[in-house]
Design a protein around this motif. Structure first.
Motif, PDB file in Angstrom:
ATOM      1  N   ALA A  33      -8.325   3.455  -3.689  1.00 31.15           N
ATOM      2  CA  ALA A  33      -8.835   2.090  -3.847  1.00 31.15           C
ATOM      3  C   ALA A  33      -7.849   1.066  -3.287  1.00 31.15           C
ATOM      4  O   ALA A  33      -8.243   0.104  -2.612  1.00 31.15           O
ATOM      5  N   VAL A  34      -6.559   1.259  -3.557  1.00 27.30           N
ATOM      6  CA  VAL A  34      -5.549   0.323  -3.049  1.00 27.30           C
ATOM      7  C   VAL A  34      -5.497   0.365  -1.526  1.00 27.30           C
ATOM      8  O   VAL A  34      -5.407  -0.675  -0.862  1.00 27.30           O
ATOM      9  N   PHE A  35      -5.546   1.566  -0.957  1.00 26.68           N
ATOM     10  CA  PHE A  35      -5.506   1.664   0.500  1.00 26.68           C
ATOM     11  C   PHE A  35      -6.725   0.991   1.138  1.00 26.68           C
ATOM     12  O   PHE A  35      -6.594   0.266   2.132  1.00 26.68           O
ATOM     13  N   LEU A  36      -7.912   1.207   0.572  1.00 24.55           N
ATOM     14  CA  LEU A  36      -9.108   0.575   1.126  1.00 24.55           C
ATOM     15  C   LEU A  36      -9.044  -0.943   0.987  1.00 24.55           C
ATOM     16  O   LEU A  36      -9.510  -1.678   1.868  1.00 24.55           O
ATOM     17  N   GLN A  81      -6.471  -2.101   3.619  1.00 24.96           N
ATOM     18  CA  GLN A  81      -6.566  -1.419   4.909  1.00 24.96           C
ATOM     19  C   GLN A  81      -6.429  -2.393   6.081  1.00 24.96           C
ATOM     20  O   GLN A  81      -5.703  -2.129   7.042  1.00 24.96           O
ATOM     21  N   LYS A  82      -7.108  -3.528   6.002  1.00 27.10           N
ATOM     22  CA  LYS A  82      -7.067  -4.511   7.080  1.00 27.10           C
ATOM     23  C   LYS A  82      -5.642  -5.006   7.301  1.00 27.10           C
ATOM     24  O   LYS A  82      -5.138  -5.039   8.430  1.00 27.10           O
ATOM     25  N   HIS A  83      -4.976  -5.399   6.219  1.00 25.86           N
ATOM     26  CA  HIS A  83      -3.603  -5.897   6.329  1.00 25.86           C
ATOM     27  C   HIS A  83      -2.658  -4.774   6.727  1.00 25.86           C
ATOM     28  O   HIS A  83      -1.672  -4.997   7.431  1.00 25.86           O
ATOM     29  N   PHE A  84      -2.936  -3.559   6.246  1.00 24.63           N
ATOM     30  CA  PHE A  84      -2.060  -2.420   6.573  1.00 24.63           C
ATOM     31  C   PHE A  84      -2.066  -2.152   8.070  1.00 24.63           C
ATOM     32  O   PHE A  84      -1.010  -1.982   8.688  1.00 24.63           O
ATOM     33  N   ILE A  85      -3.248  -2.150   8.676  1.00 21.52           N
ATOM     34  CA  ILE A  85      -3.349  -1.893  10.109  1.00 21.52           C
ATOM     35  C   ILE A  85      -2.708  -3.018  10.906  1.00 21.52           C
ATOM     36  O   ILE A  85      -1.993  -2.779  11.883  1.00 21.52           O
ATOM     37  N   SER A  86      -2.921  -4.273  10.490  1.00 27.32           N
ATOM     38  CA  SER A  86      -2.309  -5.397  11.197  1.00 27.32           C
ATOM     39  C   SER A  86      -0.793  -5.363  11.071  1.00 27.32           C
ATOM     40  O   SER A  86      -0.068  -5.702  12.002  1.00 27.32           O
ATOM     41  N   GLY A  87      -0.293  -4.929   9.905  1.00 23.88           N
ATOM     42  CA  GLY A  87       1.146  -4.823   9.731  1.00 23.88           C
ATOM     43  C   GLY A  87       1.744  -3.760  10.633  1.00 23.88           C
ATOM     44  O   GLY A  87       2.798  -3.960  11.246  1.00 23.88           O
ATOM     45  N   LEU A  88       1.055  -2.642  10.793  1.00 20.90           N
ATOM     46  CA  LEU A  88       1.524  -1.609  11.723  1.00 20.90           C
ATOM     47  C   LEU A  88       1.471  -2.104  13.158  1.00 20.90           C
ATOM     48  O   LEU A  88       2.331  -1.789  13.975  1.00 20.90           O
ATOM     49  N   ALA A  89       0.451  -2.898  13.479  1.00 23.29           N
ATOM     50  CA  ALA A  89       0.324  -3.426  14.847  1.00 23.29           C
ATOM     51  C   ALA A  89       1.477  -4.368  15.161  1.00 23.29           C
ATOM     52  O   ALA A  89       2.030  -4.341  16.276  1.00 23.29           O
ATOM     53  N   ILE A  90       1.868  -5.177  14.180  1.00 24.19           N
ATOM     54  CA  ILE A  90       3.001  -6.076  14.395  1.00 24.19           C
ATOM     55  C   ILE A  90       4.259  -5.271  14.659  1.00 24.19           C
ATOM     56  O   ILE A  90       5.053  -5.566  15.549  1.00 24.19           O
ATOM     57  N   ALA A 147       0.828  -1.206   0.000  1.00 21.04           N
ATOM     58  CA  ALA A 147       0.000   0.000   0.000  1.00 21.04           C
ATOM     59  C   ALA A 147       0.861   1.253   0.000  1.00 21.04           C
ATOM     60  O   ALA A 147       0.592   2.212  -0.743  1.00 21.04           O
ATOM     61  N   LEU A 148       1.907   1.272   0.821  1.00 24.48           N
ATOM     62  CA  LEU A 148       2.788   2.437   0.874  1.00 24.48           C
ATOM     63  C   LEU A 148       3.544   2.617  -0.446  1.00 24.48           C
ATOM     64  O   LEU A 148       3.644   3.737  -0.964  1.00 24.48           O
ATOM     65  N   ALA A 198      -7.080  11.267 -10.421  1.00 24.14           N
ATOM     66  CA  ALA A 198      -5.739  10.776 -10.090  1.00 24.14           C
ATOM     67  C   ALA A 198      -5.687  10.146  -8.707  1.00 24.14           C
ATOM     68  O   ALA A 198      -4.827   9.295  -8.437  1.00 24.14           O
ATOM     69  N   ALA A 199      -6.575  10.559  -7.812  1.00 23.35           N
ATOM     70  CA  ALA A 199      -6.556  10.039  -6.444  1.00 23.35           C
ATOM     71  C   ALA A 199      -7.290   8.709  -6.308  1.00 23.35           C
ATOM     72  O   ALA A 199      -7.087   7.996  -5.314  1.00 23.35           O
ATOM     73  N   ILE A 200      -8.109   8.347  -7.277  1.00 26.94           N
ATOM     74  CA  ILE A 200      -8.946   7.145  -7.154  1.00 26.94           C
ATOM     75  C   ILE A 200      -8.117   5.871  -6.991  1.00 26.94           C
ATOM     76  O   ILE A 200      -8.393   5.050  -6.103  1.00 26.94           O
ATOM     77  N   PRO A 201      -7.086   5.603  -7.812  1.00 26.98           N
ATOM     78  CA  PRO A 201      -6.339   4.342  -7.657  1.00 26.98           C
ATOM     79  C   PRO A 201      -5.688   4.185  -6.290  1.00 26.98           C
ATOM     80  O   PRO A 201      -5.739   3.098  -5.699  1.00 26.98           O
ATOM     81  N   THR A 202      -5.057   5.234  -5.770  1.00 22.88           N
ATOM     82  CA  THR A 202      -4.394   5.110  -4.474  1.00 22.88           C
ATOM     83  C   THR A 202      -5.399   4.903  -3.353  1.00 22.88           C
ATOM     84  O   THR A 202      -5.155   4.138  -2.420  1.00 22.88           O
TER      85      THR A 202
END
Length: 275
Positions: free
Chosen positions: A256-259, A262-271, A200-201, A250-254
């Motif tokens: 969409a990818v973040f949404l 999102q679940k995995h992104f938050i869990s990755g930050l938690a780890i 995502a990043l 231009a903002a739509i793809p980023t």
């Protein structure tokens, strides 16, 4: 002594105010993108919409070249993210799970490369792509993005992989698995939250990049979406509704990818926080 109720009220009031200030420019862009030019010109950007139209999106996509530029961005971003994470995952696996000589120095060199100001590398990188014969091609931009992102991704991933218990790898070795099988069947599934967070990043960084795009590219036909938005501002100097519509597209793809991640992104930050 301030009571808990007062502290809670002050916290929510402050957070609410910051949220409004954060969302206000986004709301202004969205409202401007659905207004007609006459409405914006007559009443100003800060006024409430007096019209509704989707014509600015069609103008930005077609005449403004945002559609082709978004395709170029995807042709750069998707291979860059896949290649960067594949190489960094392999490098992080080797550096974190095996006793490689000078591995700490290797990681420090990778991290130091990301601390260099990119401005001092613009001319050398442009000259290098010219020497290699790939200047003004999407291939050049992919190579540059992979090269400058690889060190950071490797540094982050090796921190996650080091936290995986050695007993898991030892059990796979006892079962007869080699390094490639351990990497593919054991390590990568366990590193999925970290890979999703970095995906995502990386997608956001590469898709929204401007500096390297204008450094190694020159032709308008191969420009990604961020440089194309600069061109859109020059093409539609005072047509703010078209410029706003291009920014929304231009903002739509980023988003969409973040949404999506999102679940995995938050869990990755938690780890990472637990480590």
């Amino acid at each position: 002594m301030i009571s808990n109720r007062v502290r809670t009220f002050l916290f929510h009031a402050g957070a609410g105010t910051l949220s409004v200030l954060w969302l206000l420019p986004i709301a202004l862009v969205l409202l401007t993108s659905i207004r007609t030019f006459d409405d914006v010109a007559s009443n100003g950007l800060g006024s409430l919409p007096g019209s509704f139209t989707l014509e600015p999106f069609a103008q930005a996509w077609g005449e403004g070249g945002v559609g082709g530029a978004m395709l170029n961005s995807l042709l750069v971003t998707v291979p860059t993210v896949l290649l960067s994470l594949a190489l960094s995952a392999a490098a992080a696996f080797a550096l974190s799970r095996y006793e490689i000589p000078f591995r700490r120095s290797i990681l420090l060199v990778m991290l130091a490369g990301n601390l260099l100001p990119p401005q001092i590398l613009l001319v050398p990188v442009a000259k290098l792509t010219e020497v290699l014969g790939i200047y003004d091609t999407l291939t050049a931009l992919v190579i540059v993005q992979v090269g400058f992102g690889l060190g950071f991704y490797t540094f982050v991933l090796q921190g996650f992989l080091r936290a995986i218990p050695n007993e898991i790898q030892q059990a796979a070795v006892i079962d007869g698995a080699g390094p490639i099988r351990i990497f593919w069947s054991v390590i990568l599934p366990l590193a999925r939250p970290a890979l999703a967070a970095l995906s995502a990043l990386a997608f956001t960084w590469v898709f929204n990049d401007l500096l390297w795009a204008i450094t190694v590219l020159r032709s308008g036909t191969v420009m990604p979406v961020t440089p194309a938005l600069l061109g859109l501002q020059g093409q539609y100097v005072s047509t703010w509704n078209v410029i706003a519509a291009g920014s929304v597209l231009a903002a739509i793809p980023t988003v969409a990818v973040f949404l999506r991640f999102q679940k995995h992104f938050i869990s990755g930050l938690a780890i990472g926080a637990v480590k």
